[in-house]
Design an enzyme around this catalytic site. Structure first.
Site, mmCIF file in Angstrom:
data_model
loop_
_atom_site.group_PDB
_atom_site.id
_atom_site.type_symbol
_atom_site.label_atom_id
_atom_site.label_comp_id
_atom_site.label_asym_id
_atom_site.label_seq_id
_atom_site.Cartn_x
_atom_site.Cartn_y
_atom_site.Cartn_z
ATOM 1 C CB SER A 140 -0.892 -0.002 1.248
ATOM 2 O OG SER A 140 -1.544 1.234 1.427
ATOM 3 C CE1 TYR A 153 -4.383 -2.458 5.258
ATOM 4 C CE2 TYR A 153 -3.542 -0.258 4.800
ATOM 5 C CZ TYR A 153 -3.933 -1.503 4.357
ATOM 6 O OH TYR A 153 -3.862 -1.808 3.020
#
Length: 332
Positions: A140, A153
């Site tokens: 990501s 996260y």
């Protein structure tokens, strides 16, 4: 290139993983689907078959290394030696850091970071004997730049990047034939925002620009076929994130502090009240690949196209340069 190959996909029942397994079906791969939600897994396996591939379901919790290793054993026993392992599975909590319980933070880390560690370990143990194979880590932009409301996260994605770089250098030192690569994703329109555990007052949403999961899947499958590069990017946000983090981190911090909380919430729909942190959301319901933001999501990425057409771009640039030089020579 992947026809007949045994390809493992974690997090295969929904979102990006779901889009990946469908694309692998088109490629004619033998796809091993790992996730917790058995309804989502069953439907995903059917879709792989419809697209022309072969699929088998191996339910497992990626946070449990024993389950992951047992799934890998079953895959090689039933489908054959693993050629490609693609880590996609993750979980998260949308909340300010102090509103996330310690057990919830541990669980997010166990799935989103350690799940990649256990998947990579299971793949390497088996690929090492044959000195060949490919591991793809779905990362990501948040592996480079943390944002508010997603501390667990973001921390997990940062950790995944460092872990992968370490393993890659070990493989290079060993002269191994095994390749490991990362695909860094932007915001993607997946069911994550419908089933993630959230303590926000409004429905969570991805930070624009938003891309459809098929764009991410295209890049991931391409990386599986062309693993020589250490990293692939999808969407412009990753590059902007890296540049911003390198040159103006303080400014980025202040900007995200001001805008990052509101930009991850919407009043367009009420919160779902669903949370998949401890139990799968798709055990009894199939969520598919797409989330709730189809109208806001892009179905193509310039960066993905450039990655897949580097030779054409280089040839075109070379031809243009040659033509320019010839024109200049003619004018003299």
């Amino acid at each position: 290139m992947l026809s007949g190959k045994v390809v493992v996909v974690t997090g295969a029942s929904g979102g990006v993983g779901r889009a990946v397994v469908r694309m692998l079906g088109v490629k004619g791969a033998k796809v091993a689907l790992i996730a917790r939600g058995e309804t989502g897994l069953a439907t995903a396996a059917t879709e792989v078959g419809v697209e022309g591939g072969t699929a088998k379901v191996f339910p497992a919790d990626m946070a449990d290394h024993e389950q992951v290793d047992a799934a890998a054993d079953a895959i090689e026993r039933e489908l054959g030696p693993i050629d490609v392992w693609i880590n996609v599975a993750f979980s998260s909590v949308f909340a300010p850091f102090l509103e996330v319980e310690p057990a919830e933070f541990e669980r997010t880390t166990a799935v989103t970071y350690l799940g990649y560690v256990w998947g990579t370990r299971a793949a390497l143990k088996r690929m090492r004997e044959r000195d060949q194979g490919v591991i793809v880590q779905t990362g990501s932009a948040l592996a480079y730049r943390g944002i508010p409301l997603q501390a667990a996260y973001c921390g997990s994605k940062h950790a995944m990047k460092g872990f992968t770089e370490s393993v890659r250098t070990e493989l290079l030192h060993q002269g191994s034939g095994i390749k490991i690569t990362m695909v860094q994703l932007p915001a993607v329109n997946t069911p994550q925002f419908d089933w993630v555990l959230s303590r926000l007052g409004r429905h969570p949403q991805p930070v624009p620009p938003i891309f459809q999961p098929e764009v991410a899947a295209q890049a991931i499958v391409y990386a599986a076929e062309h693993p020589a590069r250490r990293e692939y990017w999808v969407g412009g946000s990753t590059a902007a994130t890296i540049i911003g983090q390198k040159f103006i981190p303080g400014l980025i911090d202040r900007y995200l502090g001001k805008t990052g909380v509101g930009s991850q919430q919407t009043d367009e729909k009420p919160p779902t009240g669903v949370g998949n942190l401890w139990e799968p959301a798709d055990e009894d319901r199939d969520y598919g690949a797409h989330g709730s933001f189809d109208t806001k999501s892009k179905d193509r990425s310039v960066q993905v196209w450039l990655s897949q057409n580097r030779n054409k771009v280089a040839a075109g640039a070379g031809a243009a340069a040659a033509a320019l030089l010839a024109l200049r020579a003619a004018r003299r």
